[in-house]
Design an enzyme around this catalytic site. Structure first.
Site, PDB file in Angstrom:
ATOM      1  N   GLY A 200      70.309  -8.367  56.714  1.00 19.49           N
ATOM      2  CA  GLY A 200      70.570  -8.804  58.270  1.00 19.49           C
ATOM      3  C   GLY A 200      70.974 -10.404  58.355  1.00 19.49           C
ATOM      4  O   GLY A 200      70.621 -10.983  59.119  1.00 19.49           O
TER       5      GLY A 200
ATOM      6  N   ASP B 187      74.498  -7.680  54.869  1.00 22.02           N
ATOM      7  CA  ASP B 187      74.634  -7.054  56.194  1.00 22.02           C
ATOM      8  C   ASP B 187      75.656  -5.826  56.247  1.00 22.02           C
ATOM      9  O   ASP B 187      75.957  -5.355  55.076  1.00 22.02           O
ATOM     10  CB  ASP B 187      75.270  -8.204  57.218  1.00 22.02           C
ATOM     11  CG  ASP B 187      74.564  -7.953  58.483  1.00 22.02           C
ATOM     12  OD1 ASP B 187      74.819  -6.899  59.354  1.00 22.02           O
ATOM     13  OD2 ASP B 187      73.562  -8.887  58.881  1.00 22.02           O
TER      14      ASP B 187
ATOM     15  N   ILE C 147      67.535 -14.154  63.019  1.00 17.72           N
ATOM     16  CA  ILE C 147      66.580 -14.821  62.018  1.00 17.72           C
ATOM     17  C   ILE C 147      67.090 -15.199  60.923  1.00 17.72           C
ATOM     18  O   ILE C 147      66.828 -16.268  60.527  1.00 17.72           O
ATOM     19  CB  ILE C 147      65.435 -13.525  61.793  1.00 17.72           C
ATOM     20  CG1 ILE C 147      64.703 -13.070  63.180  1.00 17.72           C
ATOM     21  CG2 ILE C 147      64.350 -14.293  60.949  1.00 17.72           C
ATOM     22  CD1 ILE C 147      63.691 -11.979  62.658  1.00 17.72           C
ATOM     23  N   ALA C 148      68.027 -14.650  60.307  1.00 18.14           N
ATOM     24  CA  ALA C 148      68.618 -15.058  58.856  1.00 18.14           C
ATOM     25  C   ALA C 148      68.860 -16.352  59.181  1.00 18.14           C
ATOM     26  O   ALA C 148      69.034 -17.392  58.167  1.00 18.14           O
ATOM     27  CB  ALA C 148      69.629 -13.839  58.488  1.00 18.14           C
TER      28      ALA C 148
ATOM     29  N   GLN D 152      66.402   1.314  51.767  1.00 21.23           N
ATOM     30  CA  GLN D 152      66.122  -0.069  51.014  1.00 21.23           C
ATOM     31  C   GLN D 152      65.103   0.126  49.990  1.00 21.23           C
ATOM     32  O   GLN D 152      65.238  -0.587  48.705  1.00 21.23           O
ATOM     33  CB  GLN D 152      66.084  -1.065  51.976  1.00 21.23           C
ATOM     34  CG  GLN D 152      67.513  -1.347  52.698  1.00 21.23           C
ATOM     35  CD  GLN D 152      67.498  -2.533  53.582  1.00 21.23           C
ATOM     36  OE1 GLN D 152      66.659  -3.051  54.043  1.00 21.23           O
ATOM     37  NE2 GLN D 152      68.797  -2.822  54.127  1.00 21.23           N
TER      38      GLN D 152
ATOM     39  N   ARG E 227      57.506  -2.388  69.952  1.00 19.52           N
ATOM     40  CA  ARG E 227      58.205  -2.483  68.870  1.00 19.52           C
ATOM     41  C   ARG E 227      58.134  -0.979  68.117  1.00 19.52           C
ATOM     42  O   ARG E 227      59.433  -0.747  67.485  1.00 19.52           O
ATOM     43  CB  ARG E 227      57.517  -3.286  67.826  1.00 19.52           C
ATOM     44  CG  ARG E 227      57.479  -4.875  68.244  1.00 19.52           C
ATOM     45  CD  ARG E 227      56.809  -5.808  67.424  1.00 19.52           C
ATOM     46  NE  ARG E 227      56.573  -7.203  67.937  1.00 19.52           N
ATOM     47  CZ  ARG E 227      55.492  -7.441  68.639  1.00 19.52           C
ATOM     48  NH1 ARG E 227      54.523  -6.851  69.107  1.00 19.52           N
ATOM     49  NH2 ARG E 227      55.545  -8.833  68.987  1.00 19.52           N
TER      50      ARG E 227
ATOM     51  N   HIS F 229      51.445  -5.202  63.417  1.00 17.30           N
ATOM     52  CA  HIS F 229      52.373  -6.341  64.208  1.00 17.30           C
ATOM     53  C   HIS F 229      52.549  -5.651  65.461  1.00 17.30           C
ATOM     54  O   HIS F 229      53.888  -5.158  65.698  1.00 17.30           O
ATOM     55  CB  HIS F 229      53.372  -6.874  63.321  1.00 17.30           C
ATOM     56  CG  HIS F 229      54.396  -7.653  64.094  1.00 17.30           C
ATOM     57  ND1 HIS F 229      53.983  -9.033  64.514  1.00 17.30           N
ATOM     58  CD2 HIS F 229      55.831  -7.570  64.441  1.00 17.30           C
ATOM     59  CE1 HIS F 229      55.041  -9.640  65.259  1.00 17.30           C
ATOM     60  NE2 HIS F 229      56.087  -8.762  65.192  1.00 17.30           N
TER      61      HIS F 229
ATOM     62  N   ASP G 130      52.250 -14.111  63.833  1.00 17.56           N
ATOM     63  CA  ASP G 130      50.847 -13.870  64.713  1.00 17.56           C
ATOM     64  C   ASP G 130      49.837 -14.889  64.586  1.00 17.56           C
ATOM     65  O   ASP G 130      49.307 -15.264  65.404  1.00 17.56           O
ATOM     66  CB  ASP G 130      50.325 -12.222  64.726  1.00 17.56           C
ATOM     67  CG  ASP G 130      51.509 -11.263  64.895  1.00 17.56           C
ATOM     68  OD1 ASP G 130      52.026 -11.184  66.083  1.00 17.56           O
ATOM     69  OD2 ASP G 130      52.048 -10.765  63.928  1.00 17.56           O
TER      70      ASP G 130
HETATM   71  P1  NAD Z   1      69.630  -9.580  65.030  1.00 20.26           P
HETATM   72  O1  NAD Z   1      70.328  -8.205  65.577  1.00 20.26           O
HETATM   73  O2  NAD Z   1      70.094 -10.753  65.190  1.00 20.26           O
HETATM   74  O3  NAD Z   1      70.078  -9.262  63.341  1.00 20.26           O
HETATM   75  C1  NAD Z   1      69.958  -8.130  62.501  1.00 20.26           C
HETATM   76  C2  NAD Z   1      71.099  -7.970  61.517  1.00 20.26           C
HETATM   77  O4  NAD Z   1      70.563  -6.779  60.680  1.00 20.26           O
HETATM   78  C3  NAD Z   1      72.153  -7.854  62.274  1.00 20.26           C
HETATM   79  O5  NAD Z   1      73.221  -8.834  61.793  1.00 20.26           O
HETATM   80  C4  NAD Z   1      72.517  -6.254  61.873  1.00 20.26           C
HETATM   81  O6  NAD Z   1      73.932  -6.108  61.495  1.00 20.26           O
HETATM   82  C5  NAD Z   1      71.789  -6.297  60.517  1.00 20.26           C
HETATM   83  N1  NAD Z   1      71.514  -4.839  59.941  1.00 20.26           N
HETATM   84  C6  NAD Z   1      71.384  -3.770  60.620  1.00 20.26           C
HETATM   85  N2  NAD Z   1      71.013  -2.694  59.770  1.00 20.26           N
HETATM   86  C7  NAD Z   1      71.298  -3.310  58.634  1.00 20.26           C
HETATM   87  C8  NAD Z   1      71.152  -2.637  57.257  1.00 20.26           C
HETATM   88  N3  NAD Z   1      70.959  -1.367  56.979  1.00 20.26           N
HETATM   89  N4  NAD Z   1      71.351  -3.245  56.170  1.00 20.26           N
HETATM   90  C9  NAD Z   1      71.422  -4.899  56.333  1.00 20.26           C
HETATM   91  N5  NAD Z   1      71.657  -5.152  57.520  1.00 20.26           N
HETATM   92  C10 NAD Z   1      71.607  -4.660  58.628  1.00 20.26           C
HETATM   93  O7  NAD Z   1      68.195  -9.248  64.827  1.00 20.26           O
HETATM   94  P2  NAD Z   1      67.000 -10.250  64.553  1.00 20.26           P
HETATM   95  O8  NAD Z   1      66.524 -11.255  65.833  1.00 20.26           O
HETATM   96  O9  NAD Z   1      67.312 -11.125  63.362  1.00 20.26           O
HETATM   97  O10 NAD Z   1      65.649  -9.299  64.073  1.00 20.26           O
HETATM   98  C11 NAD Z   1      65.844  -8.567  62.943  1.00 20.26           C
HETATM   99  C12 NAD Z   1      64.398  -7.675  62.942  1.00 20.26           C
HETATM  100  O11 NAD Z   1      63.480  -8.690  62.827  1.00 20.26           O
HETATM  101  C13 NAD Z   1      64.198  -6.752  64.284  1.00 20.26           C
HETATM  102  O12 NAD Z   1      63.863  -5.633  64.035  1.00 20.26           O
HETATM  103  C14 NAD Z   1      63.051  -7.726  64.831  1.00 20.26           C
HETATM  104  O13 NAD Z   1      62.634  -6.900  65.986  1.00 20.26           O
HETATM  105  C15 NAD Z   1      62.275  -8.114  63.886  1.00 20.26           C
HETATM  106  N6  NAD Z   1      61.325  -9.119  64.011  1.00 20.26           N
HETATM  107  C16 NAD Z   1      60.147  -9.168  63.399  1.00 20.26           C
HETATM  108  C17 NAD Z   1      59.379 -10.230  63.360  1.00 20.26           C
HETATM  109  C18 NAD Z   1      57.918 -10.302  62.721  1.00 20.26           C
HETATM  110  O14 NAD Z   1      57.046 -10.943  63.010  1.00 20.26           O
HETATM  111  N7  NAD Z   1      57.632  -9.112  62.019  1.00 20.26           N
HETATM  112  C19 NAD Z   1      59.601 -11.221  64.327  1.00 20.26           C
HETATM  113  C20 NAD Z   1      60.864 -11.363  64.849  1.00 20.26           C
HETATM  114  C21 NAD Z   1      61.608 -10.241  64.817  1.00 20.26           C
HETATM  115  C1  LMR Z   2      57.651 -11.060  67.590  1.00 24.87           C
HETATM  116  O1  LMR Z   2      56.712 -10.896  67.585  1.00 24.87           O
HETATM  117  O2  LMR Z   2      58.351 -11.998  68.213  1.00 24.87           O
HETATM  118  C2  LMR Z   2      58.867  -9.798  67.103  1.00 24.87           C
HETATM  119  O3  LMR Z   2      58.354  -8.847  66.405  1.00 24.87           O
HETATM  120  C3  LMR Z   2      60.046  -9.441  67.826  1.00 24.87           C
HETATM  121  C4  LMR Z   2      59.512  -8.829  68.980  1.00 24.87           C
HETATM  122  O4  LMR Z   2      60.247  -7.723  69.140  1.00 24.87           O
HETATM  123  O5  LMR Z   2      58.357  -8.895  69.784  1.00 24.87           O
END
Ligand code: NAD
Ligand code: LMR
Length: 337
Positions: free
Chosen positions: A17, A48, A22-23, A118, A104, A193, A165
């Site tokens: 991603g 990506d 996030i990245a 993956q 989520r 989560h 969290d």
């Molecule tokens: P984003 O949409 O900005 O970026 C996601 C990227 O992943 C995109 O560039 C997309 O093209 C890419 N992608 C999609 N499928 C893919 C694959 N098969 N292989 C490689 N890349 C791929 O989203 P984001 O804001 O960066 O969030 C990413 C994820 O993290 C979301 O699922 C979000 O809910 C999750 N998240 C989790 C937490 C946590 O605390 N666990 C916190 C924040 C966000």
């Molecule tokens: C968060 O906790 O901020 C992430 O998991 C993104 C979401 O969907 O809440």
């Protein structure tokens, strides 16, 4: 605490991603040495999907323009084999984020197959001692599926992120007891989560005048800890989405860096961190679920903090989040068939 890897060889670190939000915040933290230290050189693998390659190339240009001294090379690709080849650490971020009004777990059908694929790539191409952090939601269940399809990778090496969290809860508690962040420790996040997680402040310790004391001995409001803190942390992600129209990114990247830094470097004496890890039945949590527990880390191995008292209130909270994870597991297995 000595780092788990004390090699001068560059390590290969994957971020999926990598064209996403996030990245964009995570890459500089890793490249500046805030995860693997100031002496460890890095080769960044950035994955990506094909349609995002243009954006990814732009990110790669900016990385070059940062002239990070620790960065030996960058592999920016949509080729899964090239991305997973020889990696020692993986941040699996790439997945769809939720929008306002979604939970989520609504992302499960859209995202879980990414983690099946993956898992297969980890199994085939990564180092056998690769350490994996799943960030993409629903993170716990995605990690469970990833591990299922990576049978040659130890289950202990595939974790999911609840550090955000923990950081949220720690910041709130610090404000509540009027302490600095670094003067609050032992906040626990149990479970998923999701909005069933149980942020547990019963074991919190606060540093005052150089010594640590139980939260029960400093001025606080017990009712606030139970009735306000828990829902606040459970719903914080949704609150950020409502405000930003995008899910949290800066704080998620910081939490991912914190999670991996503690896994790599270990935890300080008397410090706990929270990681969603495979259960072996600890605290009555069914074996195989990826569940957030308080852990300590030494020599690259996490260990669940043992023997914490679980009162009736906590028992009920653990049951709710366990049931949700069991339901997600059933749905995820079905979606991967
Ligand atoms: P984003 O949409 O900005 O970026 C996601 C990227 O992943 C995109 O560039 C997309 O093209 C890419 N992608 C999609 N499928 C893919 C694959 N098969 N292989 C490689 N890349 C791929 O989203 P984001 O804001 O960066 O969030 C990413 C994820 O993290 C979301 O699922 C979000 O809910 C999750 N998240 C989790 C937490 C946590 O605390 N666990 C916190 C924040 C966000
Ligand atoms: C968060 O906790 O901020 C992430 O998991 C993104 C979401 O969907 O809440």
């Amino acid at each position: 605490m000595a780092p788990a890897t004390a090699s001068n060889e560059p390590i290969r670190v994957l971020i999926t991603g990598a064209a996403g939000q996030i990245a964009y915040s995570l890459i500089p933290l890793i490249a500046k040495g805030e995860v693997f230290g100031q002496k460890q050189e890095i080769i960044l693998h950035l994955l990506d999907i094909q349609p995002m390659l243009g954006v990814l190339n732009g990110v790669a240009m900016e990385i070059s323009d940062c002239a990070f001294p620790l960065l030996r090379d960058v592999v920016a690709t949509a080729d899964v084999a090239a991305a997973f080849k020889g990696i020692s650490y993986a941040f699996l971020v790439g997945a769809m984020p939720r929008r306002e009004g979604m939970e989520r777990k609504d992302l499960l059908k859209a995202n879980v197959r990414i983690f099946k694929d993956q898992g297969g790539a980890l199994d085939q191409f990564a180092k056998k001692d690769v350490k994996v952090l799943v960030v993409g939601n629903p993170a716990n269940t995605n990690a469970l599926i990833c591990s299922k399809y990576a049978p040659s990778i130890p289950k202990e090496n595939i974790t999911a992120m609840t550090r955000l969290d923990q950081n949220r809860a720690t910041a709130q508690v610090a404000q509540h007891v009027q302490a600095r962040i670094q003067d609050v420790r032992k906040v626990i996040i149990w479970g998923n989560h999701s909005n069933t997680q149980f942020p547990d402040a019963r074991f919190v310790e606060v540093q005052k005048d150089g010594s640590w004391t139980s939260i029960s001995k400093v001025q606080h409001d017990e009712k606030w800890l139970k009735e306000s803190l828990i829902p606040l942390v459970q719903k914080r992600g949704a609150e950020v989405i409502a405000a930003r129209k995008l899910s949290s990114a800066m704080s998620a990247a910081q939490a991912a860096a914190d999670h991996m830094r503690n896994w790599f470097n270990g935890t300080e004496k008397d410090q706990w961190v929270n990681m969603a890890v495979v259960s072996k039945g600890e605290y009555g949590i069914p074996e195989g679920l990826v569940f957030s527990f308080p852990v300590t880390v030494e020599n690259g191995q996490w260990k669940i903090v043992p023997n914490l008292a679980i009162d009736d209130f906590s028992k009920e909270k653990l049951k709710i989040t366990t049931t949700e994870l069991e339901e997600e597991r059933t749905e995820a297995h079905a979606a991967c068939e």
